[in-house]
Design a protein around this motif. Structure first.
Motif, PDB file in Angstrom:
ATOM      1  N   PHE A 119      57.960  30.686  11.044  1.00 28.54           N
ATOM      2  CA  PHE A 119      57.490  31.544  12.125  1.00 28.54           C
ATOM      3  C   PHE A 119      58.209  31.178  13.420  1.00 28.54           C
ATOM      4  N   ASP A 120      58.270  32.126  14.355  1.00 28.22           N
ATOM      5  CA  ASP A 120      58.805  31.842  15.685  1.00 28.22           C
ATOM      6  C   ASP A 120      57.661  31.341  16.556  1.00 28.22           C
ATOM      7  N   ILE A 121      57.546  30.033  16.688  1.00 29.82           N
ATOM      8  CA  ILE A 121      56.459  29.428  17.452  1.00 29.82           C
ATOM      9  C   ILE A 121      57.035  28.506  18.511  1.00 29.82           C
ATOM     10  N   ASP A 122      56.562  28.650  19.738  1.00 27.85           N
ATOM     11  CA  ASP A 122      56.930  27.732  20.813  1.00 27.85           C
ATOM     12  C   ASP A 122      55.825  26.682  20.899  1.00 27.85           C
ATOM     13  N   TRP A 123      56.046  25.563  20.247  1.00 25.97           N
ATOM     14  CA  TRP A 123      55.009  24.537  20.156  1.00 25.97           C
ATOM     15  C   TRP A 123      54.758  23.844  21.495  1.00 25.97           C
ATOM     16  N   SER A 124      55.650  24.023  22.453  1.00 18.73           N
ATOM     17  CA  SER A 124      55.474  23.365  23.753  1.00 18.73           C
ATOM     18  C   SER A 124      54.795  24.266  24.772  1.00 18.73           C
ATOM     19  N   ALA A 125      54.545  25.533  24.395  1.00 13.42           N
ATOM     20  CA  ALA A 125      53.952  26.484  25.339  1.00 13.42           C
ATOM     21  C   ALA A 125      52.439  26.321  25.414  1.00 13.42           C
ATOM     22  N   GLY A 126      51.862  26.909  26.460  1.00 13.48           N
ATOM     23  CA  GLY A 126      50.404  26.908  26.584  1.00 13.48           C
ATOM     24  C   GLY A 126      49.902  26.012  27.677  1.00 13.48           C
ATOM     25  N   ARG A 127      48.616  25.952  27.810  1.00 11.18           N
ATOM     26  CA  ARG A 127      47.972  25.140  28.839  1.00 11.18           C
ATOM     27  C   ARG A 127      48.142  23.656  28.547  1.00 11.18           C
ATOM     28  N   PRO A 128      47.944  22.810  29.573  1.00 10.91           N
ATOM     29  CA  PRO A 128      47.960  21.358  29.323  1.00 10.91           C
ATOM     30  C   PRO A 128      46.968  20.994  28.223  1.00 10.91           C
ATOM     31  N   GLY A 129      47.416  20.176  27.297  1.00 15.45           N
ATOM     32  CA  GLY A 129      46.570  19.800  26.169  1.00 15.45           C
ATOM     33  C   GLY A 129      46.710  20.718  24.982  1.00 15.45           C
ATOM     34  N   ALA A 130      47.453  21.830  25.145  1.00 14.68           N
ATOM     35  CA  ALA A 130      47.619  22.790  24.046  1.00 14.68           C
ATOM     36  C   ALA A 130      48.955  22.626  23.348  1.00 14.68           C
ATOM     37  N   THR A 131      49.741  21.634  23.751  1.00 13.49           N
ATOM     38  CA  THR A 131      51.032  21.403  23.108  1.00 13.49           C
ATOM     39  C   THR A 131      50.840  21.099  21.621  1.00 13.49           C
ATOM     40  N   GLY A 132      51.680  21.721  20.796  1.00 12.75           N
ATOM     41  CA  GLY A 132      51.591  21.482  19.364  1.00 12.75           C
ATOM     42  C   GLY A 132      50.534  22.298  18.664  1.00 12.75           C
ATOM     43  N   LYS A 133      49.950  23.281  19.353  1.00 10.91           N
ATOM     44  CA  LYS A 133      48.909  24.119  18.757  1.00 10.91           C
ATOM     45  C   LYS A 133      49.367  25.574  18.692  1.00 10.91           C
ATOM     46  N   VAL A 134      48.898  26.278  17.676  1.00 11.97           N
ATOM     47  CA  VAL A 134      49.162  27.709  17.552  1.00 11.97           C
ATOM     48  C   VAL A 134      47.998  28.459  18.181  1.00 11.97           C
ATOM     49  N   LEU A 135      48.304  29.360  19.092  1.00 10.54           N
ATOM     50  CA  LEU A 135      47.250  30.160  19.703  1.00 10.54           C
ATOM     51  C   LEU A 135      46.718  31.159  18.680  1.00 10.54           C
ATOM     52  N   VAL A 136      45.407  31.254  18.560  1.00 14.05           N
ATOM     53  CA  VAL A 136      44.795  32.258  17.684  1.00 14.05           C
ATOM     54  C   VAL A 136      43.825  33.087  18.528  1.00 14.05           C
ATOM     55  N   PRO A 137      44.313  34.193  19.076  1.00 14.62           N
ATOM     56  CA  PRO A 137      43.493  35.004  19.989  1.00 14.62           C
ATOM     57  C   PRO A 137      42.670  36.056  19.251  1.00 14.62           C
ATOM     58  N   PHE A 138      41.674  35.595  18.497  1.00 11.51           N
ATOM     59  CA  PHE A 138      40.919  36.495  17.629  1.00 11.51           C
ATOM     60  C   PHE A 138      39.458  36.663  18.056  1.00 11.51           C
ATOM     61  N   LEU A 139      39.092  36.102  19.217  1.00 10.33           N
ATOM     62  CA  LEU A 139      37.705  36.215  19.669  1.00 10.33           C
ATOM     63  C   LEU A 139      37.488  37.508  20.460  1.00 10.33           C
ATOM     64  N   ASN A 217      45.090  22.031  14.847  1.00 10.55           N
ATOM     65  CA  ASN A 217      46.454  22.488  15.119  1.00 10.55           C
ATOM     66  C   ASN A 217      46.487  23.896  15.679  1.00 10.55           C
ATOM     67  N   TRP A 218      45.347  24.479  15.928  1.00  8.37           N
ATOM     68  CA  TRP A 218      45.229  25.819  16.473  1.00  8.37           C
ATOM     69  C   TRP A 218      44.266  25.808  17.660  1.00  8.37           C
ATOM     70  N   ARG A 219      44.410  26.799  18.542  1.00  3.70           N
ATOM     71  CA  ARG A 219      43.528  26.928  19.705  1.00  3.70           C
ATOM     72  C   ARG A 219      42.942  28.325  19.699  1.00  3.70           C
ATOM     73  N   LEU A 220      41.634  28.408  19.569  1.00  6.27           N
ATOM     74  CA  LEU A 220      40.923  29.669  19.431  1.00  6.27           C
ATOM     75  C   LEU A 220      40.538  30.206  20.812  1.00  6.27           C
ATOM     76  N   VAL A 221      40.948  31.451  21.095  1.00 10.03           N
ATOM     77  CA  VAL A 221      40.681  32.044  22.412  1.00 10.03           C
ATOM     78  C   VAL A 221      40.328  33.522  22.263  1.00 10.03           C
ATOM     79  N   HIS A 222      39.909  34.112  23.380  1.00 11.77           N
ATOM     80  CA  HIS A 222      39.637  35.540  23.467  1.00 11.77           C
ATOM     81  C   HIS A 222      40.942  36.316  23.246  1.00 11.77           C
ATOM     82  N   PHE A 223      40.835  37.489  22.630  1.00 11.05           N
ATOM     83  CA  PHE A 223      42.056  38.243  22.290  1.00 11.05           C
ATOM     84  C   PHE A 223      42.868  38.604  23.531  1.00 11.05           C
ATOM     85  N   GLY A 224      42.211  38.730  24.683  1.00  7.54           N
ATOM     86  CA  GLY A 224      42.917  39.090  25.903  1.00  7.54           C
ATOM     87  C   GLY A 224      43.879  38.023  26.386  1.00  7.54           C
TER      88      GLY A 224
END
Length: 337
Positions: A119-139, A217-224
């Motif tokens: 997959f095309d994943i930027d593992w360094s992107a995201g908020r502090p503390g989110a490095t190495g996590k895949v965003l899952v915006p399914f809420l 290894n994932w970060r669960l957030v609101h879909f927005g």
């Protein structure tokens, strides 16, 4: 190989299967079409009405029928002098839910997954503390609201594993080391599950589950949040369609293995490639496709062409299904036009 002169599009789903398409073969013959053009037939998310959300490239979609029924359809077309074109999706796969084993492995093992580079994943992107996590915006609400409402639950996953489920729909596997630590801490898998679900509505239960989720290894957030924080390539803005790296040898071979078998067996005469604009190097992909196809095929692409734009002459294709004013053309646009 039968040269396509006219095609008839058949949109397959659980309510219109291979058997239903087979019943239409005499009608298609009377119409005088040269080819039946099928929507994607590889396994898609359950209930998919279109098939473009592939979750498993290694099998035919069971909602459409069996391999034997697909073979019956292809042979019936060929017996009447017609061919079969197959829609194929190289750009993305369906994610979320619980049916894509490659995506679930990625969530479970993170960067250590054998599929991390698929997959095309930027593992360094995201908020502090989110490095190495895949965003899952399914809420559909905030994380806190979903957690307190019991819409995020921990369940057993196999004998010694656990998974977090969102709305009882999206499966998010727990890291094996965390699952092992839970069982060791609580004495058994059942006791560990009880500590995280046995007191629904209790703050301590929420806090325990929240601590477990924070280490995954994932970060669960609101879909927005996907619009601002997304760290995997999507199909446009659809978070449930994740881009795959079809340019990598192992991904290409995995994705095309079954389709090439159908071509080798003489069941499929041509391919229509979906969303060619999404690929890193469309020309290289098309050249590889032509070179590795076990038999010569009629190759069409879905290419968005501006009014002033022409199909590139160095692409090894026979034409494009094209777009015009946002609507897909029914006719085939070939080089001759």
């Amino acid at each position: 190989m039968i040269t396509p002169l006219s095609t008839y599009r058949l949109q397959l789903n659980k309510d219109f299967t291979f058997a239903d398409a087979l019943a239409l073969v005499p009608y298609l013959a009377e119409l005088g079409v040269s080819h039946a053009y099928l929507s994607p037939i590889l396994k898609a998310r359950s209930g998919s009405t279109h098939g473009y959300d592939t979750v498993d490239h290694t099998q035919i979609n069971p909602e459409l029928g069996t391999m034997a029924e697909f073979r019956n359809l292809a042979e019936a077309l060929h017996e009447r002098g017609m061919g079969l074109l197959l829609d194929f999706v190289p750009n993305h796969v369906g994610v979320g839910g619980s049916e894509n084993p490659i995506w679930l492995d990625l969530l479970k093992y993170g960067q250590a997954s054998r599929y991390a580079e698929w997959f095309d994943i930027d593992w360094s992107a995201g908020r502090p503390g989110a490095t190495g996590k895949v965003l899952v915006p399914f809420l559909g609400s905030t994380y806190a609201e979903a957690l307190s409402a019991g819409q995020i639950r921990l369940k057993r996953d196999g004998e010694d594993g656990f998974a977090v489920w969102v709305y009882d729909n999206d499966k998010l596997p727990v890291r094996p080391e965390d699952a092992a630590a839970l069982i060791e801490r609580h004495g058994s898998a059942d006791a560990a599950l009880e500590a995280h679900t046995g007191h629904e509505g209790d703050f301590e239960t929420w806090r325990a589950l929240d601590r477990l989720i924070a280490s995954q290894n994932w970060r669960l957030v609101h879909f927005g949040a996907g619009g601002d924080e997304m760290n995997y390539r999507r199909f446009f803005v659809n978070s449930e369609l994740a881009g795959i790296r079809i340019d990598r040898d192992e991904v290409f071979e995995h994705a095309h293995r079954l389709v090439f078998e159908l071509i080798a067996d003489g069941l499929v005469d041509g391919l229509r490639i979906d969303h060619i604009d999404g690929l890193l190097d469309p020309k290289e992909y098309l050249e590889r496709l032509q070179a590795q196809s076990p038999k010569p095929i009629w190759l069409l692409i879905e290419k968005i062409l501006a009014p002033h734009e022409q199909l590139r002459p160095d692409w090894p294709v026979d034409g494009t299904t094209g777009y015009e004013a946002g609507a897909q053309l029914i006719r085939l646009v070939t080089r001759a036009e």
